[in-house]
Design a protein around this motif. Structure first.
Motif, mmCIF file in Angstrom:
data_model
loop_
_atom_site.group_PDB
_atom_site.id
_atom_site.type_symbol
_atom_site.label_atom_id
_atom_site.label_comp_id
_atom_site.label_asym_id
_atom_site.label_seq_id
_atom_site.Cartn_x
_atom_site.Cartn_y
_atom_site.Cartn_z
ATOM 1 N N VAL A 30 39.547 34.379 36.552
ATOM 2 C CA VAL A 30 40.501 35.328 37.121
ATOM 3 C C VAL A 30 41.784 34.586 37.435
ATOM 4 N N HIS A 44 33.015 34.035 37.041
ATOM 5 C CA HIS A 44 32.403 35.033 36.167
ATOM 6 C C HIS A 44 32.968 36.417 36.459
ATOM 7 N N VAL A 45 33.225 37.159 35.394
ATOM 8 C CA VAL A 45 33.777 38.500 35.501
ATOM 9 C C VAL A 45 32.877 39.450 34.727
ATOM 10 N N GLY A 49 35.251 44.475 34.769
ATOM 11 C CA GLY A 49 36.346 43.854 35.491
ATOM 12 C C GLY A 49 36.010 43.389 36.888
ATOM 13 N N VAL A 51 34.816 41.058 39.661
ATOM 14 C CA VAL A 51 34.695 39.610 39.783
ATOM 15 C C VAL A 51 33.345 39.268 40.425
#
Length: 473
Positions: A30, A44-45, A49, A51
């Protein structure tokens, strides 16, 4: 009562439904507006979208701001002094503007770093961060190279509950680097996260009489330099190197897959004879082998397990047929299909281990159902056994719950039927080859394929900490 909110869709679900994946779904970190510093842990996303954050067990694993395309490692190693001299070239693409970024490397002395051929400043931080500041800020979405020159005596890393992983010397005076979660960082600089697969090239020079085995295909041996190439992107923890006075045996399977086995001094060659039959069995259950080469490194050393390095597992002196079959199955469930975070490791390990039960049954041994019933009887209602959560076993325990996980796999097979089960067993690694999957992805995928609400099943088996009810067993 706490309510656990699930994602409505996943990368696997999108593929299953025939919907396109856009690049933003695969964003590794991000980046906020104006932020030019790559994070020192991979963020990690979710595909929607949301997070998810860094790995809860190893929050500084991996780095943000770039995607690696290839590692090329040129090294020389002297077994007598145990000294390594190396240069690694990392080819990557930025995912944001970068004025500073990190690589992961444990121990070893870094003597020089270049970014795009220009000397860059660098410092070491924490246990494994190599923090690099290029002379000129890197623009977003551009290719770049990092050259790291380093040397020293590599050492293993010790993980609580897991023991030593990574580089270690062998009883015969050689060396091997294999294991998880952090093997790669003990011998070359890397973006140490499973979600950043990359191709891998190794040129390793050793003294006369010594040999090198590694991940991929052996391309050449010339003047003591052994060159290996892995063109199928590999996760860092699935890379390996072994240096010893190997006896090397090469062959070809009927399907055309090349086999290279490397036997260390004193290693038993009998285990390797199981490989052709095991590969024939596994391709029948899991589909085409996803790599151009297979084989193994067989050592006399004391460890009992087989580490499923990509294409060439490493087998300890006490590893048996079951360990070999599981390591081969992990080429589909574990390497081709790679996890997102380390808490997801029981997913792939449980299915790889289940193939051992099926293999035993196929060659006239114990039936799978009998394996299951015997294991249930041994576990009984033991609170410790059932109290381990498959979806989140805890740091250092991510590899130690497959005795419960393999029961879950067979219970799922009974719950959804063989047709749906074997479709999933074969297809899921294939559709996930360019993605990384976790428990939520698997749960959503299986519910869609089976066309069945599996919430209660997974709450009991994967997220629960007590003996599942009889109707789900």
């Amino acid at each position: 009562m706490a309510v656990r909110i699930r994602r409505k869709y996943s990368s696997a679900t999108l593929l299953l439904c025939g919907l396109p994946l856009c690049c933003s779904l695969l964003s590794p970190a991000v980046a906020h507006a104006g932020d030019t510093i790559g994070s020192d842990g991979y963020v990690h996303v979710a595909p929607n979208g949301v997070v998810l954050g860094v790995d809860p067990y190893y929050p500084t694993d991996g780095n943000g701001g770039y995607d690696v395309g290839d590692y090329t490692v040129d090294l020389s190693y002297d077994p007598a002094s145990r000294f390594l001299s190396a240069k690694a070239l990392v080819t990557a693409t930025t995912t944001q503007r970068l004025s500073r970024f990190n690589l992961d490397l444990r121990g070893l002395t870094v003597t020089a770093v270049k970014v795009n051929g220009v000397p860059a400043s660098f410092v070491r931080a924490k246990a494994h961060e190599l923090v690099i500041t290029p002379v000129t800020e890197l623009a977003a979405d551009t290719s770049f190279t990092v050259e790291v020159v380093y040397c020293g005596r590599p050492e293993p890393e010790y993980v609580p509950g897991r023991g030593a992983t990574g580089w270690r010397t062998t009883r015969s005076g050689g060396a091997v680097a294999a294991g998880a979660p952090h093997s790669a960082t003990t011998w070359f600089p890397v973006n140490d996260t499973s979600v950043d697969k990359a191709t891998f090239h190794l040129n390793a020079t050793v003294p006369t009489g010594w040999s090198v085995a590694s991940t991929g295909v052996r391309k050449s041996v010339h003047n003591g330099t052994h060159s290996w190439v892995e063109e199928v992107p590999v996760t860092p923890s699935a890379t390996m190197i072994a240096i010893d006075r190997f006896a090397v045996r090469e062959s070809t399977l009927p399907a055309g897959t090349t086999v290279l086995d490397a036997f260390g001094p004193g290693a038993d060659t009998a285990l390797a004879r199981t490989l052709p039959a095991a590969m024939e069995f596994l391709t029948g259950k899991l589909g085409d082998y996803p790599l151009p080469a297979t084989g193994g490194v067989y050592l006399q050393d004391w460890f009992y397990y087989s580490h499923p390095s990509q294409g060439r597992p490493v087998h300890g002196g006490f590893a048996g047929e079951s360990a070999l079959v599981q390591a081969l199955a992990s080429q589909w469930w574990g390497n081709h299909l790679a996890i997102k975070m380390w808490k997801d490791q029981p997913l792939v390990d449980s299915f790889a281990r289940y193939t051992v039960w099926m293999w035993d049954e196929a060659k006239g041994g114990t039936a799978v159902e009998q394996h299951y019933q015997d294991a249930l009887r041994r576990a009984g209602s033991d609170a410790w056994f059932w109290g381990r959560k498959l979806a989140d076993p805890g740091m250092g325990r991510e590899f130690s719950v497959t005795d419960k996980g393999v029961l879950m796999v067979h219970a799922l097979r009974k719950h959804i039927g063989d047709e749906a089960f074997f479709t999933m067993l074969r297809d899921y690694p294939s559709i996930s080859a360019l993605l990384n999957q976790g428990w939520y992805d698997w749960e959503l995928y299986t519910a869609a394929v089976a066309d069945k609400d599996l919430t209660a099943f997974y709450e009991a088996w994967v997220h629960g900490t007590t003996l599942p009810p009889a109707e789900l067993r």
